[in-house]
Design a protein around this motif. Sequence first.
Motif, PDB file in Angstrom:
ATOM      1  N   LEU A  39       0.798  -1.230   0.000  1.00  0.00           N
ATOM      2  CA  LEU A  39       0.000   0.000   0.000  1.00  0.00           C
ATOM      3  C   LEU A  39       0.833   1.284   0.000  1.00  0.00           C
ATOM      4  CD1 LEU A  39      -3.029  -0.852   2.341  1.00  0.00           C
ATOM      5  CD2 LEU A  39      -2.755  -1.270  -0.108  1.00  0.00           C
ATOM      6  N   VAL A  40       2.157   1.185   0.136  1.00  0.00           N
ATOM      7  CA  VAL A  40       2.987   2.382   0.040  1.00  0.00           C
ATOM      8  C   VAL A  40       3.020   2.805  -1.428  1.00  0.00           C
ATOM      9  CG1 VAL A  40       5.302   3.327   0.337  1.00  0.00           C
ATOM     10  CG2 VAL A  40       4.393   1.720   2.026  1.00  0.00           C
ATOM     11  N   PRO A  41       2.650   4.044  -1.742  1.00  0.00           N
ATOM     12  CA  PRO A  41       2.622   4.468  -3.148  1.00  0.00           C
ATOM     13  C   PRO A  41       4.044   4.494  -3.733  1.00  0.00           C
ATOM     14  CG  PRO A  41       1.409   5.986  -1.726  1.00  0.00           C
ATOM     15  CD  PRO A  41       2.187   5.092  -0.830  1.00  0.00           C
ATOM     16  N   SER A  53       6.062  -1.932  -3.484  1.00  0.00           N
ATOM     17  CA  SER A  53       6.136  -0.498  -3.717  1.00  0.00           C
ATOM     18  C   SER A  53       7.428  -0.119  -4.441  1.00  0.00           C
ATOM     19  CB  SER A  53       6.073   0.255  -2.389  1.00  0.00           C
ATOM     20  OG  SER A  53       6.333   1.641  -2.572  1.00  0.00           O
ATOM     21  N   ASN A  54       7.326   0.907  -5.287  1.00  0.00           N
ATOM     22  CA  ASN A  54       8.545   1.414  -5.918  1.00  0.00           C
ATOM     23  C   ASN A  54       9.299   2.373  -4.998  1.00  0.00           C
ATOM     24  OD1 ASN A  54       6.960   3.718  -6.033  1.00  0.00           O
ATOM     25  ND2 ASN A  54       7.061   3.959  -8.255  1.00  0.00           N
ATOM     26  N   ARG A  55       8.812   2.494  -3.762  1.00  0.00           N
ATOM     27  CA  ARG A  55       9.534   3.271  -2.748  1.00  0.00           C
ATOM     28  C   ARG A  55       9.882   2.405  -1.544  1.00  0.00           C
ATOM     29  NH1 ARG A  55       7.023   8.897  -1.187  1.00  0.00           N
ATOM     30  NH2 ARG A  55       5.008   7.863  -1.387  1.00  0.00           N
ATOM     31  N   TRP A 247       7.528   5.289  11.626  1.00  0.00           N
ATOM     32  CA  TRP A 247       7.961   4.548  10.440  1.00  0.00           C
ATOM     33  C   TRP A 247       7.081   3.330  10.202  1.00  0.00           C
ATOM     34  CZ3 TRP A 247      14.058   4.095  10.721  1.00  0.00           C
ATOM     35  CH2 TRP A 247      14.605   5.384  10.650  1.00  0.00           C
ATOM     36  N   ILE A 248       6.434   2.864  11.261  1.00  0.00           N
ATOM     37  CA  ILE A 248       5.568   1.689  11.166  1.00  0.00           C
ATOM     38  C   ILE A 248       4.172   2.108  11.605  1.00  0.00           C
ATOM     39  CG2 ILE A 248       5.137  -0.644  12.056  1.00  0.00           C
ATOM     40  CD1 ILE A 248       8.189  -0.910  12.385  1.00  0.00           C
ATOM     41  N   GLU A 249       3.181   1.807  10.779  1.00  0.00           N
ATOM     42  CA  GLU A 249       1.823   2.255  11.061  1.00  0.00           C
ATOM     43  C   GLU A 249       1.138   1.372  12.106  1.00  0.00           C
ATOM     44  OE1 GLU A 249       0.123   4.989   9.963  1.00  0.00           O
ATOM     45  OE2 GLU A 249       2.075   5.606   9.183  1.00  0.00           O
ATOM     46  N   PRO A 250       0.230   1.951  12.902  1.00  0.00           N
ATOM     47  CA  PRO A 250      -0.530   1.168  13.875  1.00  0.00           C
ATOM     48  C   PRO A 250      -1.699   0.447  13.199  1.00  0.00           C
ATOM     49  CG  PRO A 250      -1.176   3.458  13.996  1.00  0.00           C
ATOM     50  CD  PRO A 250      -0.061   3.391  12.978  1.00  0.00           C
ATOM     51  N   TYR A 251      -2.612  -0.060  14.020  1.00  0.00           N
ATOM     52  CA  TYR A 251      -3.734  -0.842  13.484  1.00  0.00           C
ATOM     53  C   TYR A 251      -4.605  -0.012  12.547  1.00  0.00           C
ATOM     54  CZ  TYR A 251      -7.703  -4.021  13.345  1.00  0.00           C
ATOM     55  OH  TYR A 251      -8.707  -4.854  12.919  1.00  0.00           O
ATOM     56  N   VAL A 252      -4.752   1.274  12.841  1.00  0.00           N
ATOM     57  CA  VAL A 252      -5.479   2.186  11.946  1.00  0.00           C
ATOM     58  C   VAL A 252      -4.450   3.157  11.370  1.00  0.00           C
ATOM     59  CG1 VAL A 252      -7.317   3.889  11.730  1.00  0.00           C
ATOM     60  CG2 VAL A 252      -7.581   1.971  13.340  1.00  0.00           C
ATOM     61  N   PRO A 253      -3.950   2.883  10.161  1.00  0.00           N
ATOM     62  CA  PRO A 253      -2.879   3.703   9.596  1.00  0.00           C
ATOM     63  C   PRO A 253      -3.323   5.131   9.299  1.00  0.00           C
ATOM     64  CG  PRO A 253      -3.051   1.579   8.469  1.00  0.00           C
ATOM     65  CD  PRO A 253      -4.282   1.737   9.313  1.00  0.00           C
ATOM     66  N   ALA A 254      -2.401   6.063   9.450  1.00  0.00           N
ATOM     67  CA  ALA A 254      -2.637   7.449   9.061  1.00  0.00           C
ATOM     68  C   ALA A 254      -1.970   7.745   7.725  1.00  0.00           C
ATOM     69  CB  ALA A 254      -2.107   8.398  10.129  1.00  0.00           C
ATOM     70  N   SER A 255      -1.061   6.894   7.296  1.00  0.00           N
ATOM     71  CA  SER A 255      -0.383   7.012   6.013  1.00  0.00           C
ATOM     72  C   SER A 255      -0.602   5.731   5.224  1.00  0.00           C
ATOM     73  CB  SER A 255       1.123   7.235   6.212  1.00  0.00           C
ATOM     74  OG  SER A 255       1.369   8.422   6.934  1.00  0.00           O
ATOM     75  N   PHE A 260       0.705  -2.223  10.960  1.00  0.00           N
ATOM     76  CA  PHE A 260       1.921  -2.811  11.512  1.00  0.00           C
ATOM     77  C   PHE A 260       2.942  -3.162  10.421  1.00  0.00           C
ATOM     78  CE2 PHE A 260      -1.381  -3.732  14.728  1.00  0.00           C
ATOM     79  CZ  PHE A 260      -0.878  -2.929  15.730  1.00  0.00           C
ATOM     80  N   HIS A 261       3.022  -2.273   9.443  1.00  0.00           N
ATOM     81  CA  HIS A 261       4.019  -2.375   8.378  1.00  0.00           C
ATOM     82  C   HIS A 261       4.638  -0.999   8.138  1.00  0.00           C
ATOM     83  CE1 HIS A 261       2.185  -6.279   7.584  1.00  0.00           C
ATOM     84  NE2 HIS A 261       3.184  -6.553   6.764  1.00  0.00           N
ATOM     85  N   PRO A 262       5.800  -0.959   7.508  1.00  0.00           N
ATOM     86  CA  PRO A 262       6.448   0.335   7.254  1.00  0.00           C
ATOM     87  C   PRO A 262       5.648   1.213   6.298  1.00  0.00           C
ATOM     88  CG  PRO A 262       8.004  -1.484   7.004  1.00  0.00           C
ATOM     89  CD  PRO A 262       6.646  -2.092   7.107  1.00  0.00           C
ATOM     90  N   ASN A 263       5.635   2.515   6.571  1.00  0.00           N
ATOM     91  CA  ASN A 263       5.089   3.492   5.644  1.00  0.00           C
ATOM     92  C   ASN A 263       6.246   4.023   4.778  1.00  0.00           C
ATOM     93  OD1 ASN A 263       6.479   5.343   7.293  1.00  0.00           O
ATOM     94  ND2 ASN A 263       4.654   5.793   8.508  1.00  0.00           N
ATOM     95  N   ALA A 264       5.969   5.024   3.938  1.00  0.00           N
ATOM     96  CA  ALA A 264       7.018   5.551   3.062  1.00  0.00           C
ATOM     97  C   ALA A 264       8.165   6.149   3.860  1.00  0.00           C
ATOM     98  CB  ALA A 264       6.420   6.595   2.110  1.00  0.00           C
ATOM     99  N   ARG A 265       7.857   6.809   4.957  1.00  0.00           N
ATOM    100  CA  ARG A 265       8.898   7.391   5.804  1.00  0.00           C
ATOM    101  C   ARG A 265       9.772   6.281   6.394  1.00  0.00           C
ATOM    102  NH1 ARG A 265       5.728   9.590   8.649  1.00  0.00           N
ATOM    103  NH2 ARG A 265       5.620  11.613   7.628  1.00  0.00           N
ATOM    104  N   GLY A 266       9.127   5.204   6.807  1.00  0.00           N
ATOM    105  CA  GLY A 266       9.872   4.078   7.348  1.00  0.00           C
ATOM    106  C   GLY A 266      10.764   3.430   6.302  1.00  0.00           C
TER     107      GLY A 266
END
Length: 281
Positions: A39-41, A53-55, A247-255, A260-266
């Motif tokens: 799901l990371v764009p 993801s390509n990021r 860097w890692i999103e909680p159960y309800v992601p904001a990014s 419980f997986h890395p976001n783009a910042r992570g």
Amino acid sequence: MIRSVIAAIVLAVAIAPPAQASAGEVYVALGDSAASGPLVPDQVVPDLGCWRSNRNYAHLTAGAIGAATFRDVTCSGADTGDMYSAQGTDLGSVPPQLDALSQDTTLVTVQIGANDVGLTGFIEDCLNLLPPPVGDACNDDYTENGQDAWRIKTDALRPKLTALVADIRTRAPRARIFVVGYGTYAPPNGCYPRVPIIKQDANYIRATLQYFNRALAEQAAAAGVAFIDLQTPSTGHDPCTSAGTRWIEPYVPASPATPFHPNARGMRGFADAVITAVSGA
């Protein structure tokens, strides 16, 4: 004065060309969803069912080191068995990840094992919308006859990791191999109710992941390859921190990211650790 000197050194390292990686690198990235970036764009083709993801950190690393050839076969849901056999996804089957290796491969990162022991499901099992005494702690559900079920599973994974590294080396004898660990998923005592995992369960999750990462590091050392620690750099960037810090999103992601997986910042932060390791900086 000392702080200025340190800052200058850090800046010099950050902009210095890689000491070990070369522009001719043939880089193959292996791994599960912690590496693929679901799901990371932007999600990339082929193999959309892998949620890649390509990021993710592998793509960012390949760009930073100027890899001549880059093959990212990381795939959500992968376990060590999917290194050797085709993996089924919601959108079709994908080839065994080890098929991406070749005699000319010079660099391999592999982040695998969490799905073998069910760590993501374990974290979600410990979600507790109601604190005790209404809600029950989960940590004691995994103890049988005085033994911790997650440590038993982790120890059973050790020989598979050693064999996997040996098989990577056989298929890619020229490659530098890096086993990649997992990030920090819970701070001491957690942050209930922001992340609905109560204190004792948060500490149990934390201890379980620390044991798991130690096992990965120990098996990497036993196999004679490097280990990249993602737990240390992600400290202070866990799901309990603010949306602009984590860097890692909680159960309800904001990014955009899977819970419980890395976001783009992570992925950017993890890429920095991987780039430093593979470049020898």
